[in-house]
Design an enzyme around this catalytic site. Sequence first.
Site, PDB file in Angstrom:
ATOM      1  N   GLU A  82       0.853  -1.164   0.149  1.00  0.00           N
ATOM      2  CA  GLU A  82      -0.052   0.035  -0.052  1.00  0.00           C
ATOM      3  C   GLU A  82       0.825   1.114   0.134  1.00  0.00           C
ATOM      4  O   GLU A  82       0.629   2.051   0.828  1.00  0.00           O
ATOM      5  CB  GLU A  82      -1.172  -0.062   1.120  1.00  0.00           C
ATOM      6  CG  GLU A  82      -1.749  -1.231   1.022  1.00  0.00           C
ATOM      7  CD  GLU A  82      -3.067  -1.347   2.162  1.00  0.00           C
ATOM      8  OE1 GLU A  82      -2.781  -0.575   3.201  1.00  0.00           O
ATOM      9  OE2 GLU A  82      -3.780  -2.265   2.100  1.00  0.00           O
TER      10      GLU A  82
ATOM     11  N   GLU B  59      -5.245 -10.952  -2.081  1.00  0.00           N
ATOM     12  CA  GLU B  59      -6.312 -10.806  -1.022  1.00  0.00           C
ATOM     13  C   GLU B  59      -7.598 -11.018  -1.352  1.00  0.00           C
ATOM     14  O   GLU B  59      -8.298  -9.884  -0.926  1.00  0.00           O
ATOM     15  CB  GLU B  59      -5.810  -9.329  -0.364  1.00  0.00           C
ATOM     16  CG  GLU B  59      -4.412  -9.303   0.212  1.00  0.00           C
ATOM     17  CD  GLU B  59      -3.975  -8.185   1.222  1.00  0.00           C
ATOM     18  OE1 GLU B  59      -5.268  -7.653   1.611  1.00  0.00           O
ATOM     19  OE2 GLU B  59      -3.077  -7.874   1.387  1.00  0.00           O
TER      20      GLU B  59
HETATM   21  C1  XIL Z   1      -6.584  -6.824   7.526  1.00  0.00           C
HETATM   22  C2  XIL Z   1      -6.758  -8.324   8.431  1.00  0.00           C
HETATM   23  O1  XIL Z   1      -7.505  -8.989   7.722  1.00  0.00           O
HETATM   24  C3  XIL Z   1      -7.579  -7.758   9.688  1.00  0.00           C
HETATM   25  O2  XIL Z   1      -7.777  -8.852  10.502  1.00  0.00           O
HETATM   26  C4  XIL Z   1      -6.994  -6.563  10.396  1.00  0.00           C
HETATM   27  O3  XIL Z   1      -7.537  -6.267  11.408  1.00  0.00           O
HETATM   28  C5  XIL Z   1      -6.419  -5.350   9.441  1.00  0.00           C
HETATM   29  O4  XIL Z   1      -5.783  -5.979   8.462  1.00  0.00           O
HETATM   30  N1  XIL Z   1      -4.824  -4.994   3.288  1.00  0.00           N
HETATM   31  C6  XIL Z   1      -3.777  -5.925   3.492  1.00  0.00           C
HETATM   32  C7  XIL Z   1      -4.138  -6.828   4.904  1.00  0.00           C
HETATM   33  O5  XIL Z   1      -2.858  -5.936   3.254  1.00  0.00           O
HETATM   34  O6  XIL Z   1      -3.188  -7.002   5.518  1.00  0.00           O
HETATM   35  C8  XIL Z   1      -5.310  -6.347   5.700  1.00  0.00           C
HETATM   36  O7  XIL Z   1      -5.764  -7.326   6.425  1.00  0.00           O
HETATM   37  C9  XIL Z   1      -6.402  -6.037   4.465  1.00  0.00           C
HETATM   38  C10 XIL Z   1      -6.212  -4.838   3.764  1.00  0.00           C
END
Ligand code: XIL
Length: 562
Positions: A375, A482
Amino acid sequence: MLRRVSLLALAVFVVGCGGAEAAPTTPTSSPLPPPPPTVAVVTVSPTTGSLVPGESQLLTAVARDAAGTAIAGATFTWSSSSVSVATVASDGRATALTPGTTTISATSGAVSATALLTVNEGGLIAVSGGTVTALNGQLRLEIPAGALTAPTAFVVRPVAAPTPNARLLAGTAVAITPAITFATPATVRLRYPTALAADVVETQLRIGRLTDTTWQTFAVVAPDRVNRTAAARVTGTGTLAVFAPPPSLRGYAQRRSFDIGAAVSVDALRADSTYRRVLAEEFNSVTLENAMKFGPIHPAATTYAFANADTIVGFAVANNMKVYGHVLLWHTQQPAWLTDGTPTRAFLLSSLKSHIETVVARYAGKTTSWDVANEMIADNGTGLRRSFWIEVAGADIIDSAFVWARRSDPNARLFLSDYSVETVNRKSDSLFALATRLKAAGVPIDGVGLQGHFMLPTPSAAQLTANLARFAAAGLDIRYTEIDVRLMDGTDNLAVQGSAYGTIIDACLAQPRCKSLTTWGFTDKYSWIPGTFPGFGRALPFDQLFGPKPAYLTLRDALARP
Ligand code: XIL
């Protein structure tokens, strides 16, 4: 009456004609033989038998009097209640003919005893009894202790009534408990029911303990679909199980060297055996959802907390799954010790360097890749996110992170990942610019991760494909890292969601540099969506009860296509 009269008349006639008087009969000194004892009880042994067609077994019967004394020379009449299953000869030898059960009776006097004979399918000893559970699409048959002896072979039969949410045409697992020792190599054979044969992807013969994580797979064999069999030579000690997994995402992905992954929550992994089982059955890679993030794994300047990450990595290794490390350089979930006060550039660089060296090196050899920087692009798509890392340490901290990661584990593939970058748009343009800038500068970057947190409507195939193509053309691998497709509460659009998943995976499968798709979680039971996007949910391929949704089927169909 008439007959008695005529015999009497005949006797009178004979005596009358004989002339001479008959000599008196000499009384004998020996007593009359005793009357045969009355049969009070009959026993047959054995009382149960298990044969295959063509085999025979001698049954023996004993008759006893009321005092319990065996009656010598007692004779028996033998019969079989179902002569098509097995016949029995006058000496008690039963011969098996066709699969089924029959009751063999031995009768002496007015008393009978029976034995139950089971005739199993040809050449194999069938498993009968035990408990069948259908869960997550896997039908599991647990056989009571002592029901089989080794070495042996067994038949897997289709089970008629899976519980709700189980996939029909599921795989079948047969476990023999307790431990059996195969001192010499024994052939374990598995015969598929016809109904399953076409769909069985692989057969796993495993030995271990009947717990989720301790199976040691000692043979994974491709089934012979024509003969519906799979066989492996085995030795060892332990509980033996034969698994014919259902046609799974993992099974199909494996055949095409594709990584199908899921983000893993350590709490769910620890608490929920169904979660563990589905995860290991359906996925061949894992991403740590939180456990390797900076704050969780490095809570104080000189303190690391590896337990949660170790648990997930240990599970993945035990189940022969790849591990994707996530994440090293990111602007959230950071520890207070790092961000509090006014950290200097030097402090951030040295902290990140030692963090990467420690964490990446610890899991080297177990992680196959890392999300190194996550990000980095601003939400409005114009250039870098003005995060604390970039603001304080400068943009070249991204370059450094990749270099440190490569040095700490030269074999791990290193990725730059982001969200809202799945189509060609302003933000993905910035990601493309960053990735190609790093690559051109000789920074060790292998590819980009497109997170893919979608809501409806999702992009078209052409939009996805065009974006993948430009990264591929730049010499970068691409992954969907993701994926979830969140649905608004109260809407009924699982089918639309299913086709969205299909479009996404198809785009990846069509691109040679896209060899991986990870869903962010896999069951709606533990998804991050409802907590983060109130009013949305049901974003993943399995529902809250681990039942497969349309999204699961479209993913599987896509992976199954040649
Ligand atoms: C999220 C997790 O799923 C949650 O449990 C946590 O509270 C916050 O982070 N992008 C990413 C992930 O790269 O690491 C994030 O994961 C979701 C968005």
